[in-house]
Write an enzyme that holds these catalytic residues in place. Sequence first.
Site, mmCIF file in Angstrom:
data_model
loop_
_atom_site.group_PDB
_atom_site.id
_atom_site.type_symbol
_atom_site.label_atom_id
_atom_site.label_comp_id
_atom_site.label_asym_id
_atom_site.label_seq_id
_atom_site.Cartn_x
_atom_site.Cartn_y
_atom_site.Cartn_z
ATOM 1 N N HIS A 193 1.017 -1.112 0.026
ATOM 2 C CA HIS A 193 0.393 0.335 0.338
ATOM 3 C C HIS A 193 1.078 1.178 -0.073
ATOM 4 O O HIS A 193 2.293 1.407 0.425
ATOM 5 C CB HIS A 193 -0.785 -0.128 1.160
ATOM 6 N N HIS A 220 1.257 5.046 1.154
ATOM 7 C CA HIS A 220 0.436 5.463 2.067
ATOM 8 C C HIS A 220 0.271 7.344 0.794
ATOM 9 O O HIS A 220 1.421 7.606 0.924
ATOM 10 C CB HIS A 220 1.720 6.227 3.847
HETATM 11 P P1 AMP Z 1 1.601 0.623 7.483
HETATM 12 O O1 AMP Z 1 2.124 0.663 9.019
HETATM 13 O O2 AMP Z 1 2.708 1.242 6.479
HETATM 14 O O3 AMP Z 1 1.774 -1.014 7.490
HETATM 15 O O4 AMP Z 1 0.570 0.612 7.561
HETATM 16 C C1 AMP Z 1 -0.854 0.194 7.775
HETATM 17 C C2 AMP Z 1 -2.016 1.277 7.890
HETATM 18 O O5 AMP Z 1 -3.724 0.687 7.580
HETATM 19 C C3 AMP Z 1 -1.990 1.723 9.114
HETATM 20 O O6 AMP Z 1 -2.000 3.110 9.074
HETATM 21 C C4 AMP Z 1 -3.362 1.953 10.022
HETATM 22 O O7 AMP Z 1 -4.419 2.774 10.271
HETATM 23 C C5 AMP Z 1 -4.263 1.049 8.853
HETATM 24 N N1 AMP Z 1 -5.415 0.357 8.484
HETATM 25 C C6 AMP Z 1 -4.896 -0.800 9.798
HETATM 26 N N2 AMP Z 1 -6.413 -1.293 9.262
HETATM 27 C C7 AMP Z 1 -7.191 -0.758 8.503
HETATM 28 C C8 AMP Z 1 -9.053 -0.097 7.952
HETATM 29 N N3 AMP Z 1 -9.904 -1.646 8.120
HETATM 30 N N4 AMP Z 1 -9.486 0.358 7.176
HETATM 31 C C9 AMP Z 1 -8.887 1.831 6.884
HETATM 32 N N5 AMP Z 1 -7.181 1.266 7.810
HETATM 33 C C10 AMP Z 1 -6.412 0.812 7.864
#
Ligand code: AMP
Length: 159
Positions: free
Chosen positions: A124, A126
């Site tokens: 993903h 950001h």
């Molecule tokens: P990372 O730490 O780079 O893997 O980012 C994962 C991101 O996913 C974090 O910023 C979380 O807040 C976000 N996240 C986790 N679960 C969900 C969800 N169900 N819907 C939206 N964002 C999410």
Amino acid sequence: MNSNNTLTQLLSDYRGSIIKKEGLKMDNCIFCKIAAKEIPGKVVYENDTCIAFLDLSQTTNGHTLVIPKEHYDSFLEADAEVMAHCMKVAQKLANKIVENMHAKGCNILTNAKEVAGQTVHHFHIHIIPRYEENDPIKIEFTDRSSVVNLDDIYNEIMK
Ligand code: AMP
Ligand code: ZN
């Protein structure tokens, strides 16, 4: 059709059938579930290849994630074309978010592997809008130029 073309066609058909049947999904992957609409997300953009939705944490207002619909564990494993497409979408969306949220800029980042802070193991990007330097996010580069040897590092990478 020569054997190479046949193989390419077979692979393409196989990929197509997987995408149709399984959507290249990974069991227990929360982002695969959002892409498949099995769990809700605030979707701000979607096409055949990728989907973008608001990050639950909202590190800053408008914090958004762009993900491929197909599952790739991280940036390191993602298909290059799919990733390039996601990046194009991220740029368009970042401009829209910055403009409509009246932000002054944004950070675009992707964490690959736990050591880098990746918590959801589905690639993903950001989009984090920035309003001021004191936004509740810290990305800091430490200056270690006095304690490293650039030639050694260069040679290590290039070997
Ligand atoms: P990372 O730490 O780079 O893997 O980012 C994962 C991101 O996913 C974090 O910023 C979380 O807040 C976000 N996240 C986790 N679960 C969900 C969800 N169900 N819907 C939206 N964002 C999410
Ligand atoms: Zn996934």
